[in-house]
Design a protein around this motif. Structure first.
Motif, short mmCIF file in Angstrom:
data_model
loop_
_atom_site.label_atom_id
_atom_site.label_comp_id
_atom_site.label_asym_id
_atom_site.label_seq_id
_atom_site.Cartn_x
_atom_site.Cartn_y
_atom_site.Cartn_z
N ILE A 179 14.95 10.92 10.22
CA ILE A 179 15.20 12.35 10.10
C ILE A 179 14.86 12.99 11.44
CG2 ILE A 179 12.87 12.84 9.22
CD1 ILE A 179 14.11 15.03 7.47
N ASP A 180 15.71 13.95 11.85
CA ASP A 180 15.40 14.72 13.04
C ASP A 180 15.75 16.18 12.78
OD1 ASP A 180 18.13 14.66 13.10
OD2 ASP A 180 18.31 13.75 15.08
N TYR A 181 15.43 17.02 13.73
CA TYR A 181 15.62 18.46 13.59
C TYR A 181 17.10 18.81 13.72
CZ TYR A 181 15.35 23.44 14.80
OH TYR A 181 15.52 24.81 14.84
N GLU A 182 17.64 19.45 12.70
CA GLU A 182 19.04 19.88 12.69
C GLU A 182 19.06 21.37 12.34
OE1 GLU A 182 21.13 17.45 9.88
OE2 GLU A 182 20.40 15.57 10.73
N PRO A 183 19.21 22.24 13.32
CA PRO A 183 19.06 23.68 13.05
C PRO A 183 20.22 24.32 12.31
CG PRO A 183 19.69 23.33 15.32
CD PRO A 183 19.44 21.96 14.74
N ALA A 184 21.35 23.62 12.21
CA ALA A 184 22.54 24.23 11.60
C ALA A 184 23.00 23.41 10.41
CB ALA A 184 23.63 24.39 12.66
N GLU A 185 24.29 23.03 10.39
CA GLU A 185 24.81 22.28 9.26
C GLU A 185 24.26 20.86 9.24
OE1 GLU A 185 27.95 25.37 10.31
OE2 GLU A 185 26.78 23.87 11.43
N SER A 186 24.28 20.27 8.07
CA SER A 186 23.72 18.94 7.88
C SER A 186 24.63 17.87 8.49
CB SER A 186 23.53 18.66 6.39
OG SER A 186 23.09 17.34 6.19
N THR A 187 24.00 16.86 9.05
CA THR A 187 24.76 15.71 9.53
C THR A 187 24.69 14.53 8.57
OG1 THR A 187 22.89 14.80 10.78
CG2 THR A 187 24.31 16.38 11.92
N PRO A 216 0.83 -1.22 0.00
CA PRO A 216 0.00 0.00 0.00
C PRO A 216 0.86 1.25 0.00
CG PRO A 216 0.12 -0.94 2.20
CD PRO A 216 0.81 -1.92 1.29
N ALA A 217 0.24 2.37 -0.28
CA ALA A 217 0.92 3.65 -0.25
C ALA A 217 1.31 3.99 1.19
CB ALA A 217 0.03 4.73 -0.83
N VAL A 218 2.54 4.48 1.36
CA VAL A 218 3.08 4.77 2.69
C VAL A 218 3.28 6.28 2.81
CG1 VAL A 218 4.98 4.39 4.29
CG2 VAL A 218 4.24 2.54 2.76
N PRO A 219 2.61 6.95 3.74
CA PRO A 219 2.87 8.38 3.92
C PRO A 219 4.23 8.60 4.56
CG PRO A 219 1.36 7.59 5.61
CD PRO A 219 1.58 6.44 4.67
N VAL A 220 4.92 9.65 4.12
CA VAL A 220 6.21 10.03 4.70
C VAL A 220 5.92 11.18 5.65
CG1 VAL A 220 8.57 10.77 4.22
CG2 VAL A 220 7.35 9.35 2.56
N ARG A 221 5.78 10.86 6.93
CA ARG A 221 5.18 11.77 7.89
C ARG A 221 6.21 12.69 8.54
NH1 ARG A 221 0.02 9.69 9.32
NH2 ARG A 221 0.14 10.70 11.34
N THR A 222 6.91 13.44 7.74
CA THR A 222 7.82 14.46 8.28
C THR A 222 7.11 15.81 8.25
OG1 THR A 222 8.82 14.79 6.10
CG2 THR A 222 9.91 13.27 7.59
N TYR A 240 11.71 11.18 13.21
CA TYR A 240 10.80 10.36 12.41
C TYR A 240 11.57 9.21 11.79
CZ TYR A 240 7.79 8.80 8.64
OH TYR A 240 7.04 8.03 7.79
N VAL A 241 10.98 8.02 11.87
CA VAL A 241 11.60 6.82 11.30
C VAL A 241 10.68 6.28 10.22
CG1 VAL A 241 12.49 4.51 11.73
CG2 VAL A 241 12.74 6.29 13.48
N LEU A 242 11.19 6.14 9.00
CA LEU A 242 10.44 5.57 7.88
C LEU A 242 10.93 4.16 7.64
CD1 LEU A 242 8.51 5.88 5.41
CD2 LEU A 242 10.51 6.65 4.12
N GLN A 243 10.01 3.21 7.67
CA GLN A 243 10.35 1.82 7.37
C GLN A 243 9.46 1.36 6.22
OE1 GLN A 243 9.79 0.04 11.29
NE2 GLN A 243 12.01 -0.05 11.55
N VAL A 244 10.12 0.99 5.12
CA VAL A 244 9.37 0.57 3.95
C VAL A 244 10.23 -0.36 3.12
CG1 VAL A 244 10.07 2.64 2.68
CG2 VAL A 244 8.06 1.37 1.93
#
Length: 882
Positions: free
Chosen positions: A727-735, A609-615, A716-720
């Motif tokens: 993905i989590d909140y990163e206010p500055a440079e990317s990790t 089924p279609a999986v929503p990406v809930r970010t 948020y954890v996506l399993q498909v």
């Protein structure tokens, strides 16, 4: 649009970085960063363009001026800005220098540039090694962190360009010793020809030759006969005039026989090492005046040069200084007229530097993809791998023009959606250039025959948000709403692009669109351009962008129809039809989450089924940008035709005027009714705004975050399909290294979407007026009109640059010297994006183009910008009167 005047012939059209670009990459691997390195750049002659410090050149970059410096301790001349490659930086590529574009006017009759150069040895290897040892969870190691500026041991170097006339360029160089001791600086104003003679058999080669210690005769088959003149040094001693060729040093780079004993790096080797690598006959295709200046602490020394057609009149004297004074006064007058009377002095400075940086960020962009793929007749054939590699399906692409760059070091190539925002800012100072940029992107040598617009140099085939129609409308309005020919011309080109989107980015034909990363890099838990599982990602932002596109195209059609330029009512209806279909899809096909009150992407896999990406991200806010107001006349016509849009209105109970009035969707008196259409609808819009204005989610002290701070505590954890992504909140440079890691959409504040949100809130407010209010911030108990909310958001964005009550600027973050030292404090950083919690500048920060829209926000905030909707209504009213 008129032909650019002769005053535009000379300008700052030289890149800050040509090495490490795709167009100079002739490797089999396609690894542009390693094909030519910073260390090799001084010895390598480029095919497609030039680079330099404070670079100035003619409009076709035949002849360049620039600056080289040497502190007597570095292993090389400072001829180009140093930075880390994509793999060397712990957060991707990153320049490690401090320079600023402080001022400019559209004709480039006045330009001012500033650079801070350490007096001690530049820590090249330390920057490489320390950043290389850090991981993505550690901060970047910057030049200020190395101690290179301790005790103020650095040189403040400023370059002023001014024009006596369109072809007479004055270059004034000021060097100030900021340190505690007397120091010596080697200053080498440099002129060189772009190599135009090595790629085509029989091409004429230009020449330079000394006529004295302070004058050079320049012969060029197109520029004619020019002279480059310099004064004696401040101590009365003439400079040493050095010559070499702008030819590759084959011996150094490849260990092969040299083609000249005086190659491109000949001046560098002679000054630094005393090598016999400059031409004793004082002729060549590159030259420099070598000054050695000793300056006591705190004092300034000035050098003056002039490039002009050959003549006999005095080059310097009082007339030289008068030209500089006159051009400065003209620039002051120009910006005085642009500055709102109610703006503060600090806002005026921010606005002027933003515009100045936008104008400095123009560059000759030269890239013929067919020639690049096949190679030049005088050079070895490129590797066969490139024939099916990067940009190989864009053989029609052939650019040779002055274009607005996102950043002349980190992004020294155009980017399609960035350019839309550049043009909105540039329209305030040079509307003809802004229009030209948008038209250029749609010309047949840019736009693919299938209708796609090229995204950016690293991959023309990537898909950027389709903001060009919106940008064209904004430019049209800023310019007074008079240039109907511009709207007509770009409308036809964008019709083709809109059709490409409809046909190529909607795999299932259900009006839910795909598109990949859409300029938002790592905003999702997975790479949206390269899905780790099979299937289709139906995107709420792509779908929202298409609604936004349809609204803008419909508005252009209305303008054309009511201006009398051409009948376009049927085309206006066409875009209403598309809008209705997209709105139905968003309503009914599963992208809206009723529980969370947000739109989410949906991943449709082949096996389940279609999986929503809930970010919770700005991806889910894009549908709110698509809002339009329909006039009574257009509404009546659409109902008469009775197609999809009429069905849409009936299904949504939007034909009963009394009910529409009760729901707040219909305004005005009978016969002049206006109907509000939005992809969201009032109820969904209210829920979206509640999330958007929540300080625990999107609303930060300095604008709207790209990803909700909710994910700080709730990753948020996506399993498909056996794949797990987080993905989590990163206010500055990317990790994460996704998309190279130099940009981050997982929490910081980005100007483009903030700017669009301010604009659409103003549009909603113009429809609703003060009757409609929302709680702002969410949970505060304070209810404001959407106009007041838009104003506050604009103020938050502007406050990134202006001083707070303690005299600090948020963009400088915790960098103390920038916050407190007068030599740094008013040199602003218009960064790529900003820390999601404190507003500190992050990413590319040497005038990243779209952040320049802060200048528009300042003018808009003070009532100096006419809204597109008001311009459209004025055009309709004019037609009615006629």
């Amino acid at each position: 649009m008129r032909q650019a005047s002769q005053w535009y012939t000379w300008g700052p059209y030289v890149s800050e970085r040509q090495w490490g670009t795709v167009r100079e990459d002739y490797s089999a691997s396609g690894d542009a960063w390693d094909c030519i390195t910073h260390d090799e750049a001084r010895s390598y002659t480029y095919r497609w363009g030039e680079e330099g410090l404070a670079g100035f050149c003619d409009v076709e970059q035949r002849l360049c001026l620039g600056l080289a410096l040497w502190n007597g301790r570095d292993p090389i001349l400072k001829e180009r800005a140093f930075g880390l490659t994509g793999t060397q930086g712990n957060h991707g590529e990153d320049v490690k220098e401090y320079w600023w574009y402080l001022d400019a006017i559209p004709s480039h009759a006045w330009n001012r540039w500033r650079y801070h150069y350490p007096q001690g040895a530049f820590p090249y290897q330390d920057l490489i090694d320390t950043n290389g040892a850090r991981n993505r969870y550690q901060p970047e190691y910057e030049l200020l962190d190395t101690g290179a500026f301790e005790d103020n041991r650095y040189w403040i170097t400023e370059v002023h360009y001014a024009k006596a006339d369109a072809h007479d360029v004055l270059m004034k160089i000021s060097v100030t010793n900021a340190g505690p001791d007397a120091e010596t600086l080697h200053v080498l104003p440099t002129a060189w020809f772009r190599d135009t003679w090595s790629w085509e058999p029989g091409s004429a080669k230009p020449s330079m030759a000394a006529t004295s210690d302070i004058s050079v005769e320049i012969e060029h088959p197109f520029l004619g006969q020019l002279e480059l003149l310099a004064e004696d040094g401040p101590d009365g001693v003439p400079p040493t005039l050095l010559f070499c060729e702008n030819e590759t040093n084959h011996q150094r780079l490849y260990g092969s026989e040299p083609i000249t004993p005086y190659p491109k790096d000949g001046i560098n080797d002679h000054v630094v090492d005393g090598a016999d690598t400059v031409n004793p006959d004082r002729t060549g295709t590159k030259c420099a005046f070598w000054y050695k200046i000793t300056v006591p602490p705190g004092e300034t020394r000035v050098l003056r040069l002039r490039l002009r057609p050959a003549q006999t009149t005095d080059a310097f004297g009082p007339a030289y200084d008068q030209v500089l004074a006159d051009r400065k006064a003209e620039a002051d007058e120009f910006y005085s007229e642009l500055t709102p009377a109610s703006a503060t002095a600090d806002e005026a400075m921010v606005m002027r530097q933003a515009f100045g940086g936008m104008l400095w960020s123009k560059q000759l962009y030269y890239y013929n993809v067919s020639r690049w793929l096949d190679g030049d007749p005088t050079e070895p054939r490129p590797p066969d791998q490139r024939l099916s590699g990067r940009n190989s399906r864009w053989r029609n692409f052939s650019a040779f023009d002055i274009m607005s760059m996102p950043d002349k070091w980190e992004y020294p190539w155009f980017a399609a959606w960035d350019m839309g925002f550049h043009c909105v800012a540039l329209a305030h100072v040079d509307p003809a250039f802004a229009k030209y940029q948008l038209i250029l992107l749609c010309r047949e040598w840019f736009q693919n025959p299938n209708g796609a617009l090229p995204a950016y140099e690293w991959d023309f085939g990537d898909v950027n948000p389709p903001v060009q129609a919106w940008a064209a409308l904004e430019v049209f309005a800023i310019d007074g709403g008079r240039d109907i020919n511009f709207i007509s011309r770009i409308f036809d080109k964008l019709l083709v692009n809109f059709t490409w989107w409809i046909n190529r980015q909607d795999a299932e034909g259900n009006n839910l669109f795909e598109g990949g990363f859409l300029g938002l890099d790592n905003i999702g838990p997975i790479d949206r351009s390269h899905l780790p599982v099979g299937g289709v990602l139906e995107q709420s932002d792509a779908t929202g962008w298409m609604g936004f596109y349809a609204v803008a195209m419909g508005a252009m059609a209305v303008i054309l129809n009511h201006s009398g330029q051409r009948p376009a009512q049927d085309l206006a209806l066409k875009f209403l039809e598309h809008f209705a279909a997209i709105a139905d899809a968003l309503d009914n096909l599963g992208l809206w989450d009723e529980q969370d009150g947000l739109y989410y992407d949906r991943l449709k896999t082949p096996s389940g089924p279609a999986v929503p990406v809930r970010t919770r991200s700005m991806v889910g806010m894009i549908p709110a940008l698509a809002a339009a107001v329909i006039t009574e006349d257009d509404l009546r016509h659409s109902m008469a035709v009775g197609k999809h849009f009429a069905d849409f209105l009936i299904r949504h109970e939007m034909t009963d005027r009394e009910k529409l009035s009760q729901r707040g969707l219909l305004r005005g008196e009978s016969g002049e009714h206006r109907l509000l259409l939005s992809l969201c609808g009032p109820d969904r819009l209210e829920r979206l705004l509640a999330k958007l204005f929540d300080e625990q989610e999107f609303l930060s002290p300095h604008g709207l975050r790209a990803l909700s701070a909710y994910h700080r505590e709730h990753p948020y954890v996506l399993q498909v399909e056996g794949i797990t992504a987080t993905i989590d909140y990163e206010p500055a440079e990317s990790t994460t290294p996704m998309f190279g890691g130099n940009s981050n959409w997982r929490g910081p504040v980005w100007f483009p979407l903030n700017f669009l949100m301010v604009s659409v809130l103003e549009r909603y407010h113009r429809f609703y007026g003060d009757d409609y209010t929302v709680e702002y911030p969410t949970g505060s108990g304070q209810h404001l009109s959407l106009g007041m909310v838009a104003a506050d958001l604009a103020d938050r964005l502007i406050s990134i640059f202006t001083q707070d009550k303690d005299g600090k600027r948020a963009c400088f973050g915790g960098t103390e010297v920038m916050q407190t030292d007068p030599a740094w404090h008013d040199n602003l950083i218009f960064s790529e994006y900003f820390h999601g919690d404190n507003g500190a500048a992050i990413g590319a920060f040497h005038q990243t183009g779209w952040t320049g829209v802060v200048a528009d926000l300042i003018r808009r905030r003070h009532g100096e910008v006419e809204a597109v909707g008001d311009v459209v209504r004025r055009i309709i009213a004019q037609e009615a009167r006629q």
